[in-house]
Design a protein around this motif. Structure first.
Motif, PDB file in Angstrom:
ATOM      1  N   UNK A   2       0.829  -1.218   0.000  1.00  0.00           N
ATOM      2  CA  UNK A   2       0.000   0.000   0.000  1.00  0.00           C
ATOM      3  C   UNK A   2       0.858   1.260   0.000  1.00  0.00           C
ATOM      4  N   UNK A   3       1.936   1.248   0.791  1.00  0.00           N
ATOM      5  CA  UNK A   3       2.772   2.452   0.907  1.00  0.00           C
ATOM      6  C   UNK A   3       3.573   2.724  -0.366  1.00  0.00           C
ATOM      7  N   UNK A   4       3.623   1.749  -1.263  1.00  0.00           N
ATOM      8  CA  UNK A   4       4.422   1.916  -2.488  1.00  0.00           C
ATOM      9  C   UNK A   4       3.795   2.956  -3.409  1.00  0.00           C
ATOM     10  N   UNK A   5       2.463   3.077  -3.346  1.00  0.00           N
ATOM     11  CA  UNK A   5       1.800   4.151  -4.084  1.00  0.00           C
ATOM     12  C   UNK A   5       0.779   3.729  -5.117  1.00  0.00           C
ATOM     13  N   UNK A   6       1.200   3.125  -6.240  1.00  0.00           N
ATOM     14  CA  UNK A   6       0.250   2.884  -7.335  1.00  0.00           C
ATOM     15  C   UNK A   6      -0.941   2.007  -6.925  1.00  0.00           C
ATOM     16  N   UNK A   7      -2.108   2.372  -7.463  1.00  0.00           N
ATOM     17  CA  UNK A   7      -3.321   1.608  -7.158  1.00  0.00           C
ATOM     18  C   UNK A   7      -3.873   0.910  -8.390  1.00  0.00           C
ATOM     19  N   UNK A   8      -3.243   1.157  -9.541  1.00  0.00           N
ATOM     20  CA  UNK A   8      -3.688   0.505 -10.771  1.00  0.00           C
ATOM     21  C   UNK A   8      -2.455  -0.005 -11.514  1.00  0.00           C
ATOM     22  N   UNK A   9      -2.674  -0.907 -12.457  1.00  0.00           N
ATOM     23  CA  UNK A   9      -1.544  -1.447 -13.220  1.00  0.00           C
ATOM     24  C   UNK A   9      -0.856  -0.359 -14.061  1.00  0.00           C
ATOM     25  N   UNK A  10      -1.604   0.509 -14.770  1.00  0.00           N
ATOM     26  CA  UNK A  10      -0.914   1.568 -15.522  1.00  0.00           C
ATOM     27  C   UNK A  10      -0.075   2.467 -14.616  1.00  0.00           C
ATOM     28  N   UNK A  11      -0.590   2.794 -13.442  1.00  0.00           N
ATOM     29  CA  UNK A  11       0.186   3.626 -12.500  1.00  0.00           C
ATOM     30  C   UNK A  11       1.440   2.894 -12.048  1.00  0.00           C
TER      31      UNK A  11
END
Lengths: 49, 221
Positions: free
Chosen positions: B78-87
């Motif tokens: 979660x702390x890594x940031x991206x919430x979607x595959x493109x992100x």
């Protein structure tokens, strides 16, 4: 594989039933082998890497 | 299977070498349909990773039926940031040193699924093999390997608790337990349909199909 009694156990493991006959399974294996053979070769994946 | 076949079925666990020990035992058994292999993916991978096997996966094992497939879930700390595959892919392209991913071992489906995705995305990742799923998840939660594919059983509680984000599933269709998570294919990439398949094979019978194998094929549907 689609017996109601089996479903809760499959669901708990996240497994999706896919009971297919030998011809479909053979095609599936052939496609997977081609895909993974290329990937393992191209990525240089080795058990001792 | 005992009920389906009307005969006693004895499971015999012959573990080792990513399933090759058990597969070799079945491959060298009498081709009478009395000995069958339940395998979870080694048949697709081991022929290309292992040298000097005493049997040939293609020649010495005949497909009986696929039993089930196991979708893999691509999760991100979660702390890594991206919430979607493109992100996620945009972030990794920007800084490829962060493309560190864990797996349960070299050649495991979770390893190959990630290697395949990163290759298609043009990203060079660093693979860290762990000793098992629990260690892989521990490495992910520590941030050592902030991304990785894993099984639904391991991913689901972490997603529910908000400790990881699920950005893709490897199956052809969305996974029923995670309907909001798009498939890898929906997002423009190719993925193995099964990631892990549980399958049943037997030594091939030279003259005619084994009646036990034929009966099993019909009744496993």
């Amino acid at each position: 594989m689609n017996q109601p009694a089996l479903r809760p156990r499959l669901d708990a493991l996240g497994l999706l039933p896919a009971a297919e006959g030998p011809e479909a399974f053979a095609r599936f294996l052939a496609a997977e082998r081609a895909q993974f053979q290329a990937l393992i070769r191209d990525e240089g994946i080795r058990l001792d890497s | 299977m005992s009920e389906l076949l009307g005969a006693t079925v004895t499971p015999e666990n012959r573990s080792g070498a990513s399933g090759a020990v058990g597969a070799g035992h079945v491959a060298q058994s009498a081709p009478d349909g009395a000995t069958m292999l339940i395998d979870s993916g080694g048949q697709s991978v081991n022929p290309f990773l292992m040298r000097g096997l005493a049997f040939d996966y293609v020649r010495d094992l005949a497909p009986v039926t696929l039993l089930a497939t196991l979708p893999l879930i691509l999760i991100v700390r979660a702390e890594f940031g991206p919430a979607t595959l493109p992100e996620l892919l945009a972030k990794l392209r920007e800084d490829q040193a962060q493309a560190r991913y864990g797996s349960v071992g070299i050649g495991a489906r979770v390893h190959l699924a990630m290697a395949q995705l990163l290759r298609q995305a043009g990203i060079r990742g660093e693979h860290i093999p762990y000793r098992g799923g629990a260690d892989q998840i521990a490495g992910l939660l520590r941030g050592d390997t902030p991304i990785g594919f894993t099984s639904p059983a391991l991913a689901t509680p972490l997603i529910r608790d908000g400790r990881v984000k699920a950005v893709a599933v490897s199956s052809a269709a969305r996974f029923p337990a995670l309907p909001g998570v798009p498939t890898v294919a929906e997002q423009g990439f190719r993925a193995s349909r099964s990631a892990t398949g549980s399958a049943c094979s037997s030594p091939p019978r030279r003259r005619s199909p084994s009646s036990r194998a034929s009966r099993l094929r019909r009744r496993m549907r």
